[in-house]
Design a protein around this motif. Structure first.
Motif, short mmCIF file in Angstrom:
data_model
loop_
_atom_site.label_atom_id
_atom_site.label_comp_id
_atom_site.label_asym_id
_atom_site.label_seq_id
_atom_site.Cartn_x
_atom_site.Cartn_y
_atom_site.Cartn_z
N LEU A 152 0.82 -1.22 0.00
CA LEU A 152 0.00 0.00 0.00
C LEU A 152 0.85 1.27 0.00
CD1 LEU A 152 -2.76 -1.04 2.55
CD2 LEU A 152 -3.11 -0.53 0.13
N GLY A 153 2.16 1.11 0.00
CA GLY A 153 3.05 2.27 -0.02
C GLY A 153 3.63 2.65 1.33
N GLY A 154 3.41 1.80 2.33
CA GLY A 154 3.95 2.07 3.65
C GLY A 154 5.45 1.84 3.70
N GLN A 155 6.09 2.43 4.69
CA GLN A 155 7.54 2.32 4.85
C GLN A 155 7.92 1.07 5.61
OE1 GLN A 155 9.82 4.62 3.59
NE2 GLN A 155 8.01 5.42 2.56
N GLU A 156 8.95 0.39 5.17
CA GLU A 156 9.46 -0.80 5.86
C GLU A 156 9.96 -0.39 7.24
OE1 GLU A 156 10.13 -4.34 6.84
OE2 GLU A 156 9.86 -4.26 4.69
#
Length: 158
Positions: A152-156
């Protein structure tokens, strides 16, 4: 179903309740969790009687009524389910943060909150607030949601 193809039907409600509840983590975690829990089906009911988008049980909604003044509602109503689920995750997150006393060497709070959502806060406490002590199914649940979150485009998380 590929999460990148999921319509944004519930994004506004997720954002609304994240903001209203002053959530300490990215709203996309909730969307990923919702996808994992119910495949975005608001009328989903499990064999254990967990209901709605975030697969909440009546007892969890009741707890949120007592802790946060959530009005009584229908867990199959998407708005109510999202509101109750966000509050439940907030409570888990805050409980875990307090239990860990801000020990930065431990696992990220959001992932521990998700593990507790799946297995229960008591299981997490018995695991000494460590992901490695959680049941394998809870660890898999968190891994699934982390992958969806990143999709969904979240940061690792590092």
């Amino acid at each position: 179903m590929d999460i990148s193809k999921v319509p944004n039907t519930f994004d506004a409600a997720i954002l609304k309740y994240h903001k209203q509840s002053n959530m300490p983590f990215d709203w996309r975690w909730t969307k990923a969790q919702m996808f994992r829990e119910s495949s975005m089906k608001p009328d989903a009911v499990s064999s254990s009687n967990a209901k709605g988008l975030l697969q909440l049980k009546d007892a969890a909604a009741y707890d949120m009524q007592q802790k946060y003044g959530l009005p009584i509602g229908d867990l199959l109503d998407p708005e109510y389910n999202i509101n109750a689920g966000v509050l439940y995750m907030k409570w888990l997150y805050n409980t875990i943060e307090g239990g860990m006393k801000l020990d930065k060497k431990r696992d990220p709070y959001i992932e521990l909150s998700l593990a507790a959502y799946y297995s229960g806060i008591g299981t997490l406490k018995r695991a000494a607030f460590r992901m490695s002590g959680m049941p394998p199914k809870a660890q898999d649940y968190v891994l699934d949601i982390r992958k969806l979150y990143i999709a969904l485009g979240g940061q690792e998380i590092k």
